[in-house]
Design a protein around this motif. Structure first.
Motif, mmCIF file in Angstrom:
data_model
loop_
_atom_site.group_PDB
_atom_site.id
_atom_site.type_symbol
_atom_site.label_atom_id
_atom_site.label_comp_id
_atom_site.label_asym_id
_atom_site.label_seq_id
_atom_site.Cartn_x
_atom_site.Cartn_y
_atom_site.Cartn_z
ATOM 1 N N LEU A 59 44.514 44.085 11.506
ATOM 2 C CA LEU A 59 44.178 43.982 10.089
ATOM 3 C C LEU A 59 44.222 45.308 9.343
ATOM 4 C CD1 LEU A 59 41.445 41.230 9.950
ATOM 5 C CD2 LEU A 59 43.800 41.159 9.172
ATOM 6 N N LEU A 183 33.231 35.579 12.515
ATOM 7 C CA LEU A 183 33.204 36.799 11.700
ATOM 8 C C LEU A 183 32.888 38.019 12.562
ATOM 9 C CD1 LEU A 183 31.432 36.350 8.259
ATOM 10 C CD2 LEU A 183 33.782 36.964 8.737
ATOM 11 N N THR A 264 26.100 39.805 9.045
ATOM 12 C CA THR A 264 25.804 40.464 7.780
ATOM 13 C C THR A 264 25.520 41.943 7.979
ATOM 14 O OG1 THR A 264 24.739 38.400 7.163
ATOM 15 C CG2 THR A 264 24.438 40.258 5.691
ATOM 16 N N LEU A 267 28.760 43.897 8.831
ATOM 17 C CA LEU A 267 29.647 44.068 7.678
ATOM 18 C C LEU A 267 29.019 44.978 6.626
ATOM 19 C CD1 LEU A 267 31.219 40.551 7.258
ATOM 20 C CD2 LEU A 267 32.257 42.643 8.082
ATOM 21 N N VAL B 18 20.960 39.141 1.947
ATOM 22 C CA VAL B 18 22.132 38.293 2.164
ATOM 23 C C VAL B 18 21.891 37.317 3.312
ATOM 24 C CG1 VAL B 18 24.554 38.276 2.857
ATOM 25 C CG2 VAL B 18 23.747 39.961 1.211
ATOM 26 N N THR B 19 21.313 37.817 4.412
ATOM 27 C CA THR B 19 21.062 36.934 5.555
ATOM 28 C C THR B 19 20.149 35.784 5.171
ATOM 29 O OG1 THR B 19 21.246 38.814 7.038
ATOM 30 C CG2 THR B 19 20.225 36.840 7.928
ATOM 31 N N LEU B 22 21.858 33.383 2.701
ATOM 32 C CA LEU B 22 22.898 32.560 3.318
ATOM 33 C C LEU B 22 22.295 31.477 4.205
ATOM 34 C CD1 LEU B 22 25.882 34.785 4.470
ATOM 35 C CD2 LEU B 22 25.874 32.854 2.893
ATOM 36 N N VAL B 64 31.562 33.888 3.340
ATOM 37 C CA VAL B 64 32.390 34.173 4.512
ATOM 38 C C VAL B 64 33.727 34.768 4.078
ATOM 39 C CG1 VAL B 64 33.638 33.129 6.447
ATOM 40 C CG2 VAL B 64 31.306 32.422 5.963
ATOM 41 N N TYR B 66 34.261 36.501 1.404
ATOM 42 C CA TYR B 66 34.019 37.880 1.013
ATOM 43 C C TYR B 66 33.888 38.774 2.252
ATOM 44 C CZ TYR B 66 31.987 41.914 -1.318
ATOM 45 O OH TYR B 66 31.753 43.174 -1.769
ATOM 46 N N GLY B 67 33.254 38.244 3.304
ATOM 47 C CA GLY B 67 33.127 38.997 4.552
ATOM 48 C C GLY B 67 34.495 39.334 5.122
ATOM 49 N N ILE B 68 35.403 38.331 5.133
ATOM 50 C CA ILE B 68 36.746 38.573 5.653
ATOM 51 C C ILE B 68 37.461 39.606 4.782
ATOM 52 C CG2 ILE B 68 39.009 37.497 6.034
ATOM 53 C CD1 ILE B 68 37.530 34.971 6.840
ATOM 54 N N LEU B 70 36.066 42.006 3.187
ATOM 55 C CA LEU B 70 35.516 43.330 3.527
ATOM 56 C C LEU B 70 36.145 43.858 4.824
ATOM 57 C CD1 LEU B 70 31.680 43.252 2.795
ATOM 58 C CD2 LEU B 70 33.507 44.284 1.482
ATOM 59 N N ILE B 71 36.380 42.961 5.794
ATOM 60 C CA ILE B 71 36.965 43.394 7.057
ATOM 61 C C ILE B 71 38.395 43.870 6.835
ATOM 62 C CG2 ILE B 71 37.753 42.601 9.320
ATOM 63 C CD1 ILE B 71 35.415 40.648 9.353
ATOM 64 N N VAL B 72 39.129 43.130 6.034
ATOM 65 C CA VAL B 72 40.540 43.459 5.822
ATOM 66 C C VAL B 72 40.686 44.701 4.954
ATOM 67 C CG1 VAL B 72 42.703 42.630 4.843
ATOM 68 C CG2 VAL B 72 41.231 41.070 6.105
#
Lengths: 411, 73
Positions: A59, A183, A264, A267, B18-19, B22, B64, B66-68, B70-72
């Motif tokens: 990625l 995730l 969470t 990230l 956030v936790t 969610l 989720v 948004y999480g992806i 952030l990873i990318v």
């Protein structure tokens, strides 16, 4: 690749081996809760995690160079130093896997790097400040942050979901766990596979094969991604068992809360610039979820063993790394000796592990088997005993010195 | 030695909020689905609960996503 020397080839292979151990050491982070609550079948879970790790490796290349930056002086780093660091990290990963304790692969790698650098360039080359801010504080903060978040989330989900039962609830928690575990796997692939890419790239630059400041070449990205995915697929079942069953008994609600909290935290921390260890976050989240359920218990004896292992990770890997670097300093035969020692001790650890096999068939059996695992755990529990064990291992280095007289040219 | 307390604090705050948000949303969604399940078993329907449930799941899916991202990124 004309001047691809032997030492460079050794470093690349060792780095991939580390990547592999990193993969199976950290499968537990993503999949332990999912497996122990039965949301996914063990084999399916590790296959999914492996695939996502592989995807994650492709990625981005952002993290690839960060592992060594700031912690040690990069100038004058030789491939032998990196090799010695990897030896320390691999051995610690294998040892903690043998006793089934989750510990940070990144800390092992940093420890190895610090030890090897000290042996090679003295204490001045290690930045003490970076050690505290990048290693010590995150190691304390990660489980606390993830644990408190998971505790509150668990309380909340039990309160709100009091009336929810039946098929809908079962399916829902299952889907939630799979999504959050996915995730974590993806994030792990981008972070940890890239650490290995960074190491290999660093070695290639140090060996003069790559120009400084280059991006990792494609074959590096591909092989690092494959190594970590393969390791993940084989699965560190011992660690999965500790994380999913040993620390506390998890119900689907808790597994969901823990994994969401861990995802969470991982990230948020990497995005906000205060990187926290995946292993520490997940362990903390699992314990928090354990405390969050009414009547839930955390097995503090297992937790304590885990904390001790965390504390030992850096110094133990540093010690092995320093010794390995000292021996490689004797030239080509020294490097060969360290390589032989690494292979021999890896085989030995694997042999010991076969006496008490933990795999996908018995990963959810919570009763801790006596025998080799317990004795080995006892060795890790008490810090002095642990360090003697490492020294014993290290002390065997000079033994076979008479037989190998390799003529390979180094660097 | 400079410890970035601000970054650590924000990691703590963001993770916590956030936790909990969610997990709370997702649980509400599950509770909604469960209510619909019970209602349909009795022959009636709980349209509001079902709509609410889907809204909750959509919000979680967005998180989720948004999480992806952030990873990318």
């Amino acid at each position: 690749m004309e001047n691809f020397s032997l030492i460079l080839a050794i470093v690349v292979v060792t780095a991939l081996a580390f990547d592999f151990t990193n993969g199976f050491h950290d499968t537990a982070n993503a999949m332990a809760t999912t497996i122990s609550t039965g949301a996914l079948k063990p084999k399916v879970a590790v296959a999914m995690s492996a695939a996502l790790n592989l995807v994650g490796a492709f990625l981005s290349v952002e993290v690839a160079n960060t592992i060594s930056k700031g912690l040690v002086d990069e100038t004058g780093i030789r491939p032998e130093v990196i090799f010695a660091a990897l030896v320390g990290a691999i051995l610690w990963n294998l040892l903690t896997w043998l006793v089934g304790l989750p510990s940070s692969s990144s800390h092992a790698l940093m420890g190895g790097l610090i030890g090897a650098t000290i042996a090679s360039a003295g204490f001045g080359a290690v930045h003490g400040d970076a050690l505290v801010t990048k290693v010590l504080i995150p190691a304390i903060a990660a489980p606390l942050v993830a644990g408190i978040a998971a505790l509150l989330a668990t309380r909340l989900t039990y309160t709100l979901g009091k009336k929810a039962d039946g098929n809908a609830a079962k399916k829902g928690y299952r889907a939630g766990q799979i999504a959050s575990a996915g995730l974590v796997s993806l994030a792990h692939g981008t972070n940890d596979a890239q650490k290995t890419m960074g190491i290999i790239t660093l070695a290639l630059v140090a060996g003069g094969t790559l120009a400084p400041d280059s991006d990792p070449p494609m074959w590096v990205i591909l092989s690092a991604g494959l190594a970590i995915a393969l390791g993940t697929y084989l699965g560190g079942w011992r660690i999965i068992r500790t994380m999913g069953k040993g620390l506390t008994d998890l119900q689907p609600q808790q597994g969901f809360a823990a994994q969401t909290s861990a995802a969470t935290v991982i990230l948020a921390s990497s995005h906000l610039g205060f990187s926290l260890s995946t292993t520490h976050s997940v362990s903390g989240a699992v314990m928090g979820a354990g405390l969050g359920r009414k009547g839930g218990v955390v097995r503090w004896s297992t937790a304590t063993r885990m904390f001790v292992a965390w504390g030992l990770t850096l110094p133990a890997a540093a010690l092995v790394g320093a010794l390995a670097e000292y021996v490689t300093g004797f030239g080509a035969w020294g490097t060969t000796l360290v390589a032989i020692f690494l292979v021999a001790s890896s085989v030995a650890i694997w042999k010991i592990s076969r006496r008490e096999v933990v795999d996908h068939t018995n990963v959810n059996e919570s009763d801790e088997p006596a025998g080799v695992v317990t004795t080995a755990m006892a060795a890790v529990t008490v810090p002095p005993a642990g360090s003697t064990a490492t020294e014993d291992l290290a002390a065997t280095i000079p033994a076979p010195s008479s037989e190998p007289a390799p003529s390979q040219a180094t660097v | 030695m400079k410890i970035d307390w601000a970054a650590l604090g924000s990691v703590f705050g963001v993770s916590l909020v956030v936790t909990v948000a969610l997990v709370g949303l997702f649980t509400l969604g599950i509770a909604g689905l469960s209510r619909q399940e019970k209602a349909s078993a009795q022959g009636s329907s709980a349209a509001l609960a079902l709509t609410g449930a889907y809204a909750c799941f959509a919000a979680c899916a967005a998180a989720v996503g948004y999480g992806i991202y952030l990873i990318v990124a």
